[in-house]
Design a protein around this motif. Sequence first.
Motif, mmCIF file in Angstrom:
data_model
loop_
_atom_site.group_PDB
_atom_site.id
_atom_site.type_symbol
_atom_site.label_atom_id
_atom_site.label_comp_id
_atom_site.label_asym_id
_atom_site.label_seq_id
_atom_site.Cartn_x
_atom_site.Cartn_y
_atom_site.Cartn_z
ATOM 1 N N GLU A 76 0.806 -1.214 0.000
ATOM 2 C CA GLU A 76 0.000 0.000 0.000
ATOM 3 C C GLU A 76 0.843 1.270 0.000
ATOM 4 N N ASN A 77 2.037 1.193 0.577
ATOM 5 C CA ASN A 77 2.862 2.393 0.692
ATOM 6 C C ASN A 77 4.342 2.013 0.780
ATOM 7 N N ILE A 78 5.187 3.002 1.016
ATOM 8 C CA ILE A 78 6.630 2.772 1.048
ATOM 9 C C ILE A 78 7.035 1.840 2.190
ATOM 10 N N SER A 79 6.374 1.959 3.345
ATOM 11 C CA SER A 79 6.737 1.105 4.479
ATOM 12 C C SER A 79 6.493 -0.366 4.147
ATOM 13 N N ASP A 80 5.385 -0.666 3.452
ATOM 14 C CA ASP A 80 5.138 -2.043 3.013
ATOM 15 C C ASP A 80 6.225 -2.503 2.052
ATOM 16 N N TYR A 81 6.578 -1.622 1.125
ATOM 17 C CA TYR A 81 7.612 -1.932 0.139
ATOM 18 C C TYR A 81 8.945 -2.238 0.829
ATOM 19 N N LEU A 82 9.276 -1.486 1.867
ATOM 20 C CA LEU A 82 10.541 -1.667 2.561
ATOM 21 C C LEU A 82 10.574 -2.929 3.429
ATOM 22 N N ASP A 180 8.808 4.189 11.050
ATOM 23 C CA ASP A 180 8.478 4.283 12.476
ATOM 24 C C ASP A 180 7.247 3.427 12.747
ATOM 25 N N ILE A 181 7.311 2.613 13.799
ATOM 26 C CA ILE A 181 6.197 1.727 14.147
ATOM 27 C C ILE A 181 5.808 1.968 15.605
ATOM 28 N N LYS A 182 4.547 2.334 15.819
ATOM 29 C CA LYS A 182 4.031 2.556 17.162
ATOM 30 C C LYS A 182 3.172 1.349 17.563
ATOM 31 N N TYR A 183 3.198 1.019 18.870
ATOM 32 C CA TYR A 183 2.437 -0.146 19.329
ATOM 33 C C TYR A 183 2.320 -0.104 20.857
ATOM 34 N N PHE A 184 1.354 -0.867 21.363
ATOM 35 C CA PHE A 184 1.209 -1.018 22.807
ATOM 36 C C PHE A 184 1.757 -2.379 23.200
ATOM 37 N N PHE A 185 2.593 -2.387 24.234
ATOM 38 C CA PHE A 185 3.234 -3.635 24.666
ATOM 39 C C PHE A 185 2.728 -4.017 26.047
ATOM 40 N N LYS A 186 1.979 -5.125 26.103
ATOM 41 C CA LYS A 186 1.422 -5.590 27.366
ATOM 42 C C LYS A 186 2.398 -6.495 28.120
ATOM 43 N N GLY A 187 3.253 -7.161 27.392
ATOM 44 C CA GLY A 187 4.211 -8.077 28.004
ATOM 45 C C GLY A 187 4.683 -9.099 26.989
ATOM 46 N N ILE A 195 -0.995 -1.497 16.549
ATOM 47 C CA ILE A 195 0.187 -1.226 15.721
ATOM 48 C C ILE A 195 -0.135 -0.183 14.646
ATOM 49 N N GLU A 196 0.685 0.831 14.579
ATOM 50 C CA GLU A 196 0.557 1.865 13.545
ATOM 51 C C GLU A 196 1.923 2.113 12.908
ATOM 52 N N LYS A 197 1.959 2.102 11.587
ATOM 53 C CA LYS A 197 3.214 2.333 10.874
ATOM 54 C C LYS A 197 3.171 3.683 10.155
ATOM 55 N N SER A 198 4.325 4.319 10.092
ATOM 56 C CA SER A 198 4.439 5.509 9.248
ATOM 57 C C SER A 198 4.440 5.064 7.783
ATOM 58 N N LYS A 199 4.262 5.997 6.892
ATOM 59 C CA LYS A 199 4.242 5.648 5.467
ATOM 60 C C LYS A 199 5.615 5.252 4.946
ATOM 61 N N GLY A 200 6.654 5.637 5.673
ATOM 62 C CA GLY A 200 8.007 5.274 5.270
ATOM 63 C C GLY A 200 8.703 6.372 4.490
ATOM 64 N N ASP A 201 10.000 6.437 4.656
ATOM 65 C CA ASP A 201 10.818 7.435 3.949
ATOM 66 C C ASP A 201 11.995 6.752 3.267
#
Length: 207
Positions: A76-82, A180-187, A195-201
Amino acid sequence: MSKKNKGFILLITVGILSVISWSIFTCSFVIRKQIKKIGINKLKIQKDKKEKLEKNIYKIYMKSIEKKIQEDIEIENISDYLLKKDKMEIWTKNYGNSFILTDSNYYIDEIYIKRIEETDSHLKKIYIKGTNKNNYFQLIKNFSYINRFNMVRIKLKKEIKNFRIGEDSKYQLEIYGKVDIKYFFKGDRYPLENIEKSKGDIDVKIF
């Protein structure tokens, strides 16, 4: 010749030599300054030329990525491509000592982590290619803050030799990717949540 005349001639000679010495010094100083200025201007021209070339290569390379994204429904975007590796993402797997490339021939070069509320200055480097085993996912979980939102920054790299522009020009490229990947870590026993990813650079350097 009288002592008075000899002294006068000596004085004149010393004066002339002083003037000549000062002229030589001044002239050499000016010449060095001009040479330095020419050198700086030459370096600036070379730098400007390189930056212009990098921009042109970047545009060409990005067009090829855009085409790939349009043709592949799983990207879908650059982050997927990478990050894509065998229908997964390379950072979600553990590979031990194996050197792994993504489907687009990138490898993970560095990984950083921080709490989501922290600034980028708090990013902590947790992986460098060649100094750790390539157990990316376990490494990320080991350094994640429990019951907190985290962010990992994944830097990838790809090397291209003999990149062609036209028929004769060949360049060695280093392509840098960042996600950049954001996420919540329970353990450690739980999957990552939200999980949320940036579009990538992407950045391009020539050598």
